[in-house]
Design a protein around this motif. Sequence first.
Motif, PDB file in Angstrom:
ATOM      1  N   ASN A  65       0.862  -1.172   0.000  1.00 30.55           N
ATOM      2  CA  ASN A  65       0.000   0.000   0.000  1.00 30.55           C
ATOM      3  C   ASN A  65       0.895   1.216   0.000  1.00 30.55           C
ATOM      4  OD1 ASN A  65      -1.920   1.961   0.247  1.00 30.55           O
ATOM      5  ND2 ASN A  65      -2.383   1.523   2.376  1.00 30.55           N
ATOM      6  N   PRO A  66       0.946   2.048  -0.951  1.00 25.04           N
ATOM      7  CA  PRO A  66       0.194   2.007  -2.207  1.00 25.04           C
ATOM      8  C   PRO A  66       0.998   1.479  -3.374  1.00 25.04           C
ATOM      9  CG  PRO A  66       1.062   4.206  -1.924  1.00 25.04           C
ATOM     10  CD  PRO A  66       1.530   3.372  -0.744  1.00 25.04           C
ATOM     11  N   GLY A  72      -5.636   5.500 -14.674  1.00 26.67           N
ATOM     12  CA  GLY A  72      -5.109   6.336 -13.604  1.00 26.67           C
ATOM     13  C   GLY A  72      -5.914   6.315 -12.326  1.00 26.67           C
ATOM     14  N   SER A  73      -6.985   5.523 -12.296  1.00 22.54           N
ATOM     15  CA  SER A  73      -7.815   5.426 -11.094  1.00 22.54           C
ATOM     16  C   SER A  73      -7.221   4.428 -10.105  1.00 22.54           C
ATOM     17  CB  SER A  73      -9.236   4.974 -11.462  1.00 22.54           C
ATOM     18  OG  SER A  73      -9.832   5.883 -12.352  1.00 22.54           O
ATOM     19  N   GLU A  74      -7.340   4.748  -8.809  1.00 25.70           N
ATOM     20  CA  GLU A  74      -6.877   3.813  -7.786  1.00 25.70           C
ATOM     21  C   GLU A  74      -7.764   2.572  -7.787  1.00 25.70           C
ATOM     22  OE1 GLU A  74      -6.741   5.619  -3.948  1.00 25.70           O
ATOM     23  OE2 GLU A  74      -5.081   6.925  -4.479  1.00 25.70           O
ATOM     24  N   VAL A  75      -7.143   1.408  -7.674  1.00 28.29           N
ATOM     25  CA  VAL A  75      -7.907   0.169  -7.582  1.00 28.29           C
ATOM     26  C   VAL A  75      -8.228  -0.100  -6.119  1.00 28.29           C
ATOM     27  CG1 VAL A  75      -6.911  -0.764  -9.707  1.00 28.29           C
ATOM     28  CG2 VAL A  75      -5.847  -1.315  -7.516  1.00 28.29           C
ATOM     29  N   THR A  76      -9.190  -0.967  -5.884  1.00 21.72           N
ATOM     30  CA  THR A  76      -9.610  -1.279  -4.522  1.00 21.72           C
ATOM     31  C   THR A  76      -8.682  -2.307  -3.882  1.00 21.72           C
ATOM     32  OG1 THR A  76     -11.067  -3.047  -5.315  1.00 21.72           O
ATOM     33  CG2 THR A  76     -12.027  -0.849  -5.099  1.00 21.72           C
ATOM     34  N   SER A  77      -8.786  -2.443  -2.575  1.00 25.63           N
ATOM     35  CA  SER A  77      -8.050  -3.491  -1.870  1.00 25.63           C
ATOM     36  C   SER A  77      -8.445  -4.837  -2.446  1.00 25.63           C
ATOM     37  CB  SER A  77      -8.389  -3.469  -0.375  1.00 25.63           C
ATOM     38  OG  SER A  77      -7.952  -2.291   0.218  1.00 25.63           O
ATOM     39  N   GLY A  78      -7.496  -5.760  -2.481  1.00 27.68           N
ATOM     40  CA  GLY A  78      -7.813  -7.092  -2.984  1.00 27.68           C
ATOM     41  C   GLY A  78      -6.602  -7.808  -3.524  1.00 27.68           C
ATOM     42  N   THR A  79      -6.873  -8.911  -4.187  1.00 31.93           N
ATOM     43  CA  THR A  79      -5.838  -9.750  -4.762  1.00 31.93           C
ATOM     44  C   THR A  79      -5.706  -9.436  -6.248  1.00 31.93           C
ATOM     45  OG1 THR A  79      -6.308 -11.495  -3.168  1.00 31.93           O
ATOM     46  CG2 THR A  79      -5.092 -12.130  -5.152  1.00 31.93           C
ATOM     47  N   LEU A 119      -0.362 -10.719  -5.903  1.00 34.35           N
ATOM     48  CA  LEU A 119      -0.124  -9.461  -5.204  1.00 34.35           C
ATOM     49  C   LEU A 119      -1.337  -9.147  -4.336  1.00 34.35           C
ATOM     50  CD1 LEU A 119       0.977  -7.358  -8.307  1.00 34.35           C
ATOM     51  CD2 LEU A 119       2.482  -8.544  -6.701  1.00 34.35           C
ATOM     52  N   SER A 120      -1.108  -8.615  -3.145  1.00 34.26           N
ATOM     53  CA  SER A 120      -2.205  -8.227  -2.262  1.00 34.26           C
ATOM     54  C   SER A 120      -2.105  -6.754  -1.942  1.00 34.26           C
ATOM     55  CB  SER A 120      -2.154  -9.036  -0.964  1.00 34.26           C
ATOM     56  OG  SER A 120      -2.364 -10.400  -1.220  1.00 34.26           O
ATOM     57  N   LEU A 121      -3.153  -6.019  -2.297  1.00 29.97           N
ATOM     58  CA  LEU A 121      -3.223  -4.588  -2.003  1.00 29.97           C
ATOM     59  C   LEU A 121      -4.112  -4.404  -0.782  1.00 29.97           C
ATOM     60  CD1 LEU A 121      -2.880  -1.570  -2.590  1.00 29.97           C
ATOM     61  CD2 LEU A 121      -4.750  -1.757  -4.227  1.00 29.97           C
ATOM     62  N   LEU A 122      -3.543  -3.810   0.274  1.00 33.16           N
ATOM     63  CA  LEU A 122      -4.283  -3.532   1.512  1.00 33.16           C
ATOM     64  C   LEU A 122      -4.333  -2.032   1.709  1.00 33.16           C
ATOM     65  CD1 LEU A 122      -2.668  -6.162   3.894  1.00 33.16           C
ATOM     66  CD2 LEU A 122      -4.779  -6.384   2.582  1.00 33.16           C
ATOM     67  N   LYS A 123      -5.528  -1.510   1.893  1.00 28.74           N
ATOM     68  CA  LYS A 123      -5.671  -0.072   2.128  1.00 28.74           C
ATOM     69  C   LYS A 123      -6.108   0.181   3.540  1.00 28.74           C
ATOM     70  CE  LYS A 123      -6.363   1.429  -2.527  1.00 28.74           C
ATOM     71  NZ  LYS A 123      -7.030   2.309  -3.420  1.00 28.74           N
ATOM     72  N   VAL A 176      -6.107  -5.005 -15.449  1.00 30.65           N
ATOM     73  CA  VAL A 176      -6.176  -3.784 -14.657  1.00 30.65           C
ATOM     74  C   VAL A 176      -5.150  -2.784 -15.166  1.00 30.65           C
ATOM     75  CG1 VAL A 176      -5.800  -2.828 -12.349  1.00 30.65           C
ATOM     76  CG2 VAL A 176      -7.023  -4.988 -12.618  1.00 30.65           C
ATOM     77  N   ARG A 177      -3.934  -3.259 -15.389  1.00 35.08           N
ATOM     78  CA  ARG A 177      -2.851  -2.374 -15.822  1.00 35.08           C
ATOM     79  C   ARG A 177      -1.923  -3.119 -16.765  1.00 35.08           C
ATOM     80  NH1 ARG A 177      -0.311   2.372 -13.474  1.00 35.08           N
ATOM     81  NH2 ARG A 177       0.931   3.134 -15.207  1.00 35.08           N
ATOM     82  N   ASN A 178      -1.624  -2.518 -17.884  1.00 36.32           N
ATOM     83  CA  ASN A 178      -0.694  -3.074 -18.845  1.00 36.32           C
ATOM     84  C   ASN A 178       0.602  -2.276 -18.711  1.00 36.32           C
ATOM     85  OD1 ASN A 178       0.626  -4.116 -21.054  1.00 36.32           O
ATOM     86  ND2 ASN A 178      -1.202  -4.088 -22.342  1.00 36.32           N
ATOM     87  N   LEU A 179       1.596  -2.848 -18.046  1.00 33.08           N
ATOM     88  CA  LEU A 179       2.849  -2.141 -17.791  1.00 33.08           C
ATOM     89  C   LEU A 179       3.808  -2.201 -18.973  1.00 33.08           C
ATOM     90  CD1 LEU A 179       3.333  -3.340 -14.129  1.00 33.08           C
ATOM     91  CD2 LEU A 179       2.628  -1.065 -14.860  1.00 33.08           C
ATOM     92  N   LEU A 180       3.882  -3.331 -19.631  1.00 39.67           N
ATOM     93  CA  LEU A 180       4.695  -3.502 -20.842  1.00 39.67           C
ATOM     94  C   LEU A 180       3.904  -4.363 -21.806  1.00 39.67           C
ATOM     95  CD1 LEU A 180       8.289  -4.378 -19.544  1.00 39.67           C
ATOM     96  CD2 LEU A 180       7.587  -2.280 -20.671  1.00 39.67           C
TER      97      LEU A 180
END
Length: 86
Positions: A7-8, A59-66, A82-86, A34-38
Amino acid sequence: AYPNPFNPTTSFQFSLPQGENVTLIIYNSLGMVVRNLLNNATLSAGTYTYRWNGRDDHGSEVTSGTYYLHIVAGPMKATKKLSLLK
């Protein structure tokens, strides 16, 4: 990926023994991009570090989750959780 959970932002590093076309994509748990980095970028041999800031392609923030990082480099394919915790 480090840190994970994050986070973040999180970073991931990979090495290429030779030049390859590389694709790095972040998917959500439903398998949607969600995101295409390359996107099939030609990279020379070396070590690379990429960072994901928890935002989608718009460019929008994604929600918490896997989320899942999928990398394709020539014949090599790998997926990391990957785990995003907010």
